[in-house]
Design an enzyme around this catalytic site. Sequence first.
Site, PDB file in Angstrom:
ATOM      1  N   ARG A  53       6.119 105.743  76.307  1.00  5.81           N
ATOM      2  CA  ARG A  53       6.934 106.037  75.241  1.00  5.81           C
ATOM      3  C   ARG A  53       8.339 106.580  74.942  1.00  5.81           C
ATOM      4  O   ARG A  53       8.421 107.064  73.939  1.00  5.81           O
ATOM      5  CB  ARG A  53       5.744 107.241  74.340  1.00  5.81           C
ATOM      6  CG  ARG A  53       3.993 106.772  74.653  1.00  5.81           C
ATOM      7  CD  ARG A  53       3.694 107.549  74.250  1.00  5.81           C
ATOM      8  NE  ARG A  53       2.262 107.222  74.294  1.00  5.81           N
ATOM      9  CZ  ARG A  53       1.474 107.343  73.379  1.00  5.81           C
ATOM     10  NH1 ARG A  53       1.080 108.208  72.172  1.00  5.81           N
ATOM     11  NH2 ARG A  53      -0.065 106.745  73.704  1.00  5.81           N
TER      12      ARG A  53
ATOM     13  N   LYS B  86      -5.959 107.882  90.784  1.00  2.00           N
ATOM     14  CA  LYS B  86      -6.743 108.232  90.349  1.00  2.00           C
ATOM     15  C   LYS B  86      -7.027 109.756  89.594  1.00  2.00           C
ATOM     16  O   LYS B  86      -5.544 109.869  89.249  1.00  2.00           O
ATOM     17  CB  LYS B  86      -7.430 108.961  91.316  1.00  2.00           C
ATOM     18  CG  LYS B  86      -5.788 109.799  92.436  1.00  2.00           C
ATOM     19  CD  LYS B  86      -6.154 111.518  93.365  1.00  2.00           C
ATOM     20  CE  LYS B  86      -6.545 112.220  92.303  1.00  2.00           C
ATOM     21  NZ  LYS B  86      -5.647 113.776  93.142  1.00  2.00           N
TER      22      LYS B  86
ATOM     23  N   ASP C   7      -6.451 104.364  96.177  1.00  2.00           N
ATOM     24  CA  ASP C   7      -6.165 106.214  96.967  1.00  2.00           C
ATOM     25  C   ASP C   7      -6.007 105.832  98.304  1.00  2.00           C
ATOM     26  O   ASP C   7      -5.562 105.175  99.345  1.00  2.00           O
ATOM     27  CB  ASP C   7      -7.729 105.916  97.582  1.00  2.00           C
ATOM     28  CG  ASP C   7      -8.456 107.293  98.049  1.00  2.00           C
ATOM     29  OD1 ASP C   7      -7.477 107.850  99.408  1.00  2.00           O
ATOM     30  OD2 ASP C   7      -9.382 107.618  98.124  1.00  2.00           O
ATOM     31  N   HIS C   8      -4.651 106.259  98.165  1.00  4.56           N
ATOM     32  CA  HIS C   8      -3.836 106.497  98.813  1.00  4.56           C
ATOM     33  C   HIS C   8      -3.271 107.040 100.029  1.00  4.56           C
ATOM     34  O   HIS C   8      -2.722 106.436 101.018  1.00  4.56           O
ATOM     35  CB  HIS C   8      -2.076 107.262  97.837  1.00  4.56           C
ATOM     36  CG  HIS C   8      -2.190 108.989  98.584  1.00  4.56           C
ATOM     37  ND1 HIS C   8      -3.166 109.734  97.907  1.00  4.56           N
ATOM     38  CD2 HIS C   8      -1.126 109.664  99.285  1.00  4.56           C
ATOM     39  CE1 HIS C   8      -2.251 111.167  97.915  1.00  4.56           C
ATOM     40  NE2 HIS C   8      -1.679 111.010  99.260  1.00  4.56           N
TER      41      HIS C   8
ATOM     42  N   LYS D  81      -2.669 104.848 104.262  1.00  8.33           N
ATOM     43  CA  LYS D  81      -2.291 105.739 105.591  1.00  8.33           C
ATOM     44  C   LYS D  81      -2.490 105.226 107.264  1.00  8.33           C
ATOM     45  O   LYS D  81      -3.823 104.620 107.097  1.00  8.33           O
ATOM     46  CB  LYS D  81      -2.717 107.501 105.401  1.00  8.33           C
ATOM     47  CG  LYS D  81      -1.887 108.174 104.499  1.00  8.33           C
ATOM     48  CD  LYS D  81      -2.226 109.153 104.627  1.00  8.33           C
ATOM     49  CE  LYS D  81      -2.216 110.288 103.665  1.00  8.33           C
ATOM     50  NZ  LYS D  81      -0.397 111.220 103.355  1.00  8.33           N
TER      51      LYS D  81
ATOM     52  N   GLU E 108      -3.364 122.189 103.280  1.00  6.85           N
ATOM     53  CA  GLU E 108      -2.108 122.404 102.803  1.00  6.85           C
ATOM     54  C   GLU E 108      -1.049 123.402 103.135  1.00  6.85           C
ATOM     55  O   GLU E 108      -2.059 124.215 102.129  1.00  6.85           O
ATOM     56  CB  GLU E 108      -2.156 120.973 101.505  1.00  6.85           C
ATOM     57  CG  GLU E 108      -2.004 120.383 101.031  1.00  6.85           C
ATOM     58  CD  GLU E 108      -1.619 119.451  99.604  1.00  6.85           C
ATOM     59  OE1 GLU E 108      -1.153 119.086  99.286  1.00  6.85           O
ATOM     60  OE2 GLU E 108      -3.604 119.053  98.927  1.00  6.85           O
TER      61      GLU E 108
ATOM     62  N   ASP F  52     -10.343 116.980  93.285  1.00  7.61           N
ATOM     63  CA  ASP F  52      -8.771 116.442  93.374  1.00  7.61           C
ATOM     64  C   ASP F  52      -8.855 116.017  95.064  1.00  7.61           C
ATOM     65  O   ASP F  52      -8.237 115.020  95.042  1.00  7.61           O
ATOM     66  CB  ASP F  52      -7.830 117.781  93.100  1.00  7.61           C
ATOM     67  CG  ASP F  52      -6.425 116.952  93.364  1.00  7.61           C
ATOM     68  OD1 ASP F  52      -5.564 116.470  92.947  1.00  7.61           O
ATOM     69  OD2 ASP F  52      -5.429 118.221  94.396  1.00  7.61           O
TER      70      ASP F  52
ATOM     71  N   HIS G  44     -10.385 111.522  98.622  1.00  6.17           N
ATOM     72  CA  HIS G  44      -9.147 110.903  99.772  1.00  6.17           C
ATOM     73  C   HIS G  44     -10.002 111.321 100.907  1.00  6.17           C
ATOM     74  O   HIS G  44     -10.343 110.331 101.888  1.00  6.17           O
ATOM     75  CB  HIS G  44      -8.421 111.603 100.131  1.00  6.17           C
ATOM     76  CG  HIS G  44      -7.507 111.963  99.196  1.00  6.17           C
ATOM     77  ND1 HIS G  44      -6.616 110.904  98.648  1.00  6.17           N
ATOM     78  CD2 HIS G  44      -6.740 112.566  98.163  1.00  6.17           C
ATOM     79  CE1 HIS G  44      -6.533 110.423  97.666  1.00  6.17           C
ATOM     80  NE2 HIS G  44      -6.020 112.151  97.106  1.00  6.17           N
TER      81      HIS G  44
ATOM     82  N   LYS H 155      -5.783 124.617  99.777  1.00  2.02           N
ATOM     83  CA  LYS H 155      -3.950 124.772  99.632  1.00  2.02           C
ATOM     84  C   LYS H 155      -3.741 126.096 100.148  1.00  2.02           C
ATOM     85  O   LYS H 155      -4.685 126.765 100.417  1.00  2.02           O
ATOM     86  CB  LYS H 155      -3.953 124.827  98.182  1.00  2.02           C
ATOM     87  CG  LYS H 155      -4.497 123.430  97.262  1.00  2.02           C
ATOM     88  CD  LYS H 155      -3.341 122.622  96.311  1.00  2.02           C
ATOM     89  CE  LYS H 155      -2.953 121.243  95.965  1.00  2.02           C
ATOM     90  NZ  LYS H 155      -2.576 120.245  96.396  1.00  2.02           N
TER      91      LYS H 155
HETATM   92  C1  BG6 Z   1      -3.415 113.841  96.293  1.00  2.00           C
HETATM   93  C2  BG6 Z   1      -3.956 115.237  95.264  1.00  2.00           C
HETATM   94  O1  BG6 Z   1      -4.264 113.508  95.153  1.00  2.00           O
HETATM   95  O2  BG6 Z   1      -3.070 114.491  97.483  1.00  2.00           O
HETATM   96  C3  BG6 Z   1      -2.592 116.850  95.295  1.00  2.00           C
HETATM   97  O3  BG6 Z   1      -4.294 115.139  93.969  1.00  2.00           O
HETATM   98  C4  BG6 Z   1      -3.003 116.371  97.170  1.00  2.00           C
HETATM   99  O4  BG6 Z   1      -2.668 117.946  94.945  1.00  2.00           O
HETATM  100  C5  BG6 Z   1      -2.098 115.196  97.180  1.00  2.00           C
HETATM  101  O5  BG6 Z   1      -1.466 116.991  97.257  1.00  2.00           O
HETATM  102  C6  BG6 Z   1      -1.952 114.787  99.419  1.00  2.00           C
HETATM  103  O6  BG6 Z   1      -1.508 114.306  99.703  1.00  2.00           O
HETATM  104  P1  BG6 Z   1      -1.025 113.917 101.047  1.00  2.00           P
HETATM  105  O7  BG6 Z   1      -1.040 112.626 101.389  1.00  2.00           O
HETATM  106  O8  BG6 Z   1       0.399 114.700 101.114  1.00  2.00           O
HETATM  107  O9  BG6 Z   1      -1.704 114.575 102.264  1.00  2.00           O
END
Ligand code: BG6
Length: 498
Positions: free
Chosen positions: A46, A154, A183-184, A188, A222, A241, A246, A347
Site C-alpha cells: 500500500r 503462517k 513452514d520455515h 531447515k 529461544e 506460534d 513447526h 521464549k
Molecule cells: C516463527 C515464530 O515462526 O519462528 C517466532 O513466529 C520464532 O516467534 C521463530 O521466533 C523461530 O524461528 P527460528 O528459525 O529462529 O527457530
Amino acid sequence: NKTANQMLVIFGASGDLTARKLVPALFNLYKAKQLPENFVVLGVSRSNMTDGEFRRKVVQESTYLKDKVKDASSDFINTFADKFFYEDLGEDYNKVYNKLATRISDLNNKFSTGENYIFYLSTPPSLYEVIAKNLSEQGLNNETNGWKRIIVEKPFGYSLETAKKLNIGLQTYFNESQIYRIDHYLGKETVQNLLVTRFSNSIFEPLWNRNYIHHIEITNAESVGVEKRGGYYDKSGALRDMFQNHLLQIVSLIVMEPPIDASAQEIRNEKVKALKSLRIMRDEETLYNNTVRGQYLASVIDGKKVKGYREEEGVDPNSKTETYAAIKFFVDNWRWKDVPFYVRTAKRMPTKVTEVVIHFKSPHHQVFKNSDMNNKDNQLIIRIQPDEGILIKFGVKVPGQGFTVERANLDFYYSNLADNNVMDAYERLLLDAMQGDATLYARADEVEAAWEFVDPILDYWKNGSDVNIYGYSSGVWGPTNSDRLLEGDLKWRNPGEN
Ligand code: BG6
C-alpha cells in the site's frame, strides 16, 4: 537448472519479512545462479513507491541487503536489483487489481516470463482470501498459459474452525496443488535430515518403535522475548506460534511410517496419518495432567535488566498468553502405543536451541550391577539448531578393574561437511516453489490435523476450571511445575547439560 522463467509477485513488499528473509534469499539464489534467465520480482503493497525507490531500498537499507552482501560488487548487486519492480495497491481494490493485472501482463511481455507467476502473500492472513479472489477475478489463477502458484505464510488460522475457513477460502479460487503453505522449519536442513536419518540407515529404523524407545523429548528454546511483536504474540502464544506448526511438523517426521517414495504426495500422506494418530486430549483431568503453560517474568541476565512479558510493548498487562508451553502426549498406533512424547517450546530460555532426544529403553536385564549406566539410557540426540548435528550416547567400560560403565559420545557436526553450502530455509523453500515441488510445504489436511490436536488444549487453557499460568524468571528453563508432566524419575534434558 529446472527453474522456468517466471515472475514473483510479493504482496506486502514493504514489510519486514520481504526485507529480512525474501530479498536476501533471492539474492543468494541469484549468486548461486539458481534464478531463471528471465526473472522479475514485482513488489506490491500500500505504500507509495516508484520502481527506483524500491530498488534503492533493496540495495541500500540494512534490513534488506546492505551489510549482508559485503562480498558482492555494487555492479553485481545493482544488476540483481534491476529485476525489481513495484506497484502501489492503494485503497480501491477492484480498480487496483485491474491496474495490477495490466502491470503483470506488461512485465510478462517485456521480460518473457512465460505467464508463470508466483503470488507470495506476505500480508496479514485476513487478506489472503480477498487477494486470492481478486487475482482469480483477473484470471490470474488460470493455468491455460503458464502456471500460477500462491504462497501463504503462517498463521494458517487461529483454530481448527478458522483454519478450515481459510483453506476453503483459498481453495475457492486456487486448486490445492497451486497453494504452497510455508513452514520455515521444513526448510531447515536438519529437519529434512530427520527423514534421511530414519529412512536411509538400517541401524536406526529397526529400533524406531515402542519395543526399544522409552520416550521422546523435543525442546525448542529461544533466548529472546517477544521483541517488537508483542501485539501479534499476545493474540497468539507459544502453542499457536510454534507448537501447532513447526513442532508438530517435526513430530510428524518422527512419528510417520516410511513413505513409498520421496514424492510430495507420499511423504505428505504419511505425515497426515501421523498427525491423525496423536491422541486428542478431551477431558479436564487429562488436559491438566499433560499440559503446562508459563509466562516469563522480569529478570537480570548478564547484568542487563529484561522486561517481564506483561510489561512488553503491545502486551495486555493482565495477559494470560503463554510464552512457555510443555505438552505430554501419546500416539495411538501400532508403532508408538504407550510411548510418551514430551514437547516444550518457550521464549526467554537460557539459550537458543532446538533438539530432539530419542531415549531408548534400558537393557531388559542389568548385567553390570552397581553401574552408573543403570539409570542412564542410550540417547540419540538430533540437534536441529544451532551446532546442527547428531549425537549418540552409549555405554563404554571404564578402563581398569571390574565393569564400571560410563556414558560416551559419538558426535557428528554438520559443519564437518564444510564444502556443503547449506541453504537458508527461505532459499530452499522459495526455490522449491519456483520449481513446483511442494514436498516441504504443508498441505491443507496436515494443517487441519494439527489444529484438531491443539484446539482442545487452547480451549482448556482459555476456559478450564483448574488451569494456571506459571511465572518463570527470564533466563531459566521454564516453570518448575513442568516437571509434573514427567513420568517416574524422568527429568527434562536441558541442552548443554551432561
Ligand atoms: C516463527 C515464530 O515462526 O519462528 C517466532 O513466529 C520464532 O516467534 C521463530 O521466533 C523461530 O524461528 P527460528 O528459525 O529462529 O527457530
